[in-house]
Design a protein around this motif. Structure first.
Motif, PDB file in Angstrom:
ATOM      1  N   ILE A 143       0.830  -1.202   0.000  1.00  7.90           N
ATOM      2  CA  ILE A 143       0.000   0.000   0.000  1.00  7.90           C
ATOM      3  C   ILE A 143       0.867   1.255   0.000  1.00  7.90           C
ATOM      4  O   ILE A 143       2.058   1.203   0.304  1.00  7.90           O
ATOM      5  N   LYS A 144       0.236   2.363  -0.308  1.00 12.79           N
ATOM      6  CA  LYS A 144       0.923   3.645  -0.292  1.00 12.79           C
ATOM      7  C   LYS A 144       0.799   4.301   1.078  1.00 12.79           C
ATOM      8  O   LYS A 144      -0.184   4.090   1.786  1.00 12.79           O
ATOM      9  N   SER A 147      -2.801   7.605   0.052  1.00 16.86           N
ATOM     10  CA  SER A 147      -3.558   7.067  -1.080  1.00 16.86           C
ATOM     11  C   SER A 147      -4.825   7.873  -1.313  1.00 16.86           C
ATOM     12  O   SER A 147      -5.112   8.839  -0.596  1.00 16.86           O
ATOM     13  N   SER A 148      -5.606   7.430  -2.303  1.00 18.63           N
ATOM     14  CA  SER A 148      -6.791   8.177  -2.718  1.00 18.63           C
ATOM     15  C   SER A 148      -7.960   7.223  -2.931  1.00 18.63           C
ATOM     16  O   SER A 148      -7.817   5.999  -2.864  1.00 18.63           O
ATOM     17  N   ASP A 151      -7.249   4.606  -5.531  1.00 16.58           N
ATOM     18  CA  ASP A 151      -6.516   3.438  -5.010  1.00 16.58           C
ATOM     19  C   ASP A 151      -7.461   2.520  -4.240  1.00 16.58           C
ATOM     20  O   ASP A 151      -7.457   1.293  -4.425  1.00 16.58           O
ATOM     21  N   LEU A 152      -8.283   3.109  -3.389  1.00 15.58           N
ATOM     22  CA  LEU A 152      -9.175   2.334  -2.535  1.00 15.58           C
ATOM     23  C   LEU A 152     -10.213   1.573  -3.341  1.00 15.58           C
ATOM     24  O   LEU A 152     -10.675   0.507  -2.923  1.00 15.58           O
ATOM     25  N   LYS A 194      -7.783  12.894   1.104  1.00 12.88           N
ATOM     26  CA  LYS A 194      -6.796  11.821   0.960  1.00 12.88           C
ATOM     27  C   LYS A 194      -6.826  10.861   2.153  1.00 12.88           C
ATOM     28  O   LYS A 194      -7.450  11.133   3.178  1.00 12.88           O
ATOM     29  N   CYS A 197      -1.988   6.293   5.936  1.00 10.45           N
ATOM     30  CA  CYS A 197      -1.710   5.071   6.699  1.00 10.45           C
ATOM     31  C   CYS A 197      -0.604   5.354   7.707  1.00 10.45           C
ATOM     32  O   CYS A 197       0.496   5.771   7.324  1.00 10.45           O
TER      33      CYS A 197
END
Length: 297
Positions: A143-144, A147-148, A151-152, A194, A197
């Motif tokens: 994962i980043k 993310s956005s 991505d999700l 955004k 994590c």
């Protein structure tokens, strides 16, 4: 009690063996702000109610609701969300628990300083058969850091018990039509900012004891597919998100087909008679048929 900055949603049903640890994981939080714990017991017929009431005596920041009839997972979940008064909402279901007393403080510190973020989550450790495993989810290499929603929309990498998000106060009507509550909620919140994590393990997920994780594999794949159909319709005007959700639907359709055949059903019968394939075009049925045959070689 002062107006809470954070509201914690905790749904529970038949969790007499777990609810104490879930509640204590919340109450141990060390924060420079106030929070409320909203517990909704979906008409449990075990000792869950009795255990929860023990905590009401000394903890005025707990709001407890015992449903007089069983609502079901999604209606009960939405009930707790609609009770939330906080600027932010965190989630911990009654069979999971938090392990870091600074979890909420870390998340609030980040989201307060970063108004362009709408969600902050962290890693969790998996417990299976009452044993803590070495499985950490999500693995950081997959994962980043930031993310956005795009991505999700590829897959849900946000553990339910790890999330903290800005309280939207209003939820779309389509939520109630989904069999899953967390994924559409995360996507909805990700529309507004955004996703961050925090690379720390701050909670434990009990695998195989929740209502969703105990469903038979076939039924779970079916419900995931049907839920993704509902979610996809909401994003029909966003080509990227719609496509990603559509690809997930294809994945669950195919896994459902494979598992059905492994359980002794005829592939032709599943494709032609099973209700999950009722509105699937002949072209895609043919695609799944050929893919299955090629995989067997």
């Amino acid at each position: 009690m002062p107006h809470p900055l954070v509201s914690i949603s905790m749904i529970t049903y038949g969790h007499e063996n777990f609810i104490r640890q879930a509640i204590e994981g919340v109450l141990m939080q060390k924060c420079n702000f106030t929070f409320e714990l909203i517990i909704s017991n979906d008409h449990s017929d075990d000792n869950t109610d009795k255990i929860i009431k023990e905590y009401l005596i000394k903890n005025t920041n707990i709001k407890y609701f015992y449903q007089t009839k069983n609502l079901g997972v999604i209606p009960n979940f939405l009930f707790t969300l609609n009770q939330a008064q906080g600027k932010y909402i965190a989630i911990c279901e009654g069979d999971d628990y938090w392990t870091d007393p600074l979890k909420l403080q870390k998340q609030v510190d980040f989201i307060d300083k970063n108004p362009n973020f709408s969600i902050v989550f962290h890693q969790i450790q998996v417990m299976e058969n009452k044993i803590l495993t070495d499985e950490i989810y999500p693995p950081l290499k997959k994962i980043k850091d930031v993310s956005s929603i795009e991505d999700l929309s590829q897959y849900n990498y946000i553990p339910t018990l790890s999330v903290l998000f800005r309280n939207p106060y209003v939820y779309p009507d389509y939520f109630i039509k989904s069999y899953i509550g967390d994924y559409p909620l995360h996507l909805y919140n990700a529309e507004k900012g955004k996703i961050k994590c925090i690379p720390e393990v701050m909670g434990v997920y009990r695998k195989g004891v929740g209502i969703w994780s105990t469903k038979a594999d076939l039924n779970r794949d079916k419900k995931m597919f049907q839920s993704l159909q509902v979610i996809s319709h909401y994003y029909k005007n966003n080509p990227v998100i719609f496509k990603n959700l559509y690809l997930q639907q294809k994945y669950y359709l195919y896994t459902y087909l494979v598992k059905s055949v492994k359980n002794g059903k005829s592939m032709i019968s599943v494709l032609s008679k099973d209700e999950i394939f009722k509105n699937i075009s002949f072209r895609y049925k043919l695609f799944f048929f050929i893919k299955f045959l090629l995989k067997k070689r």
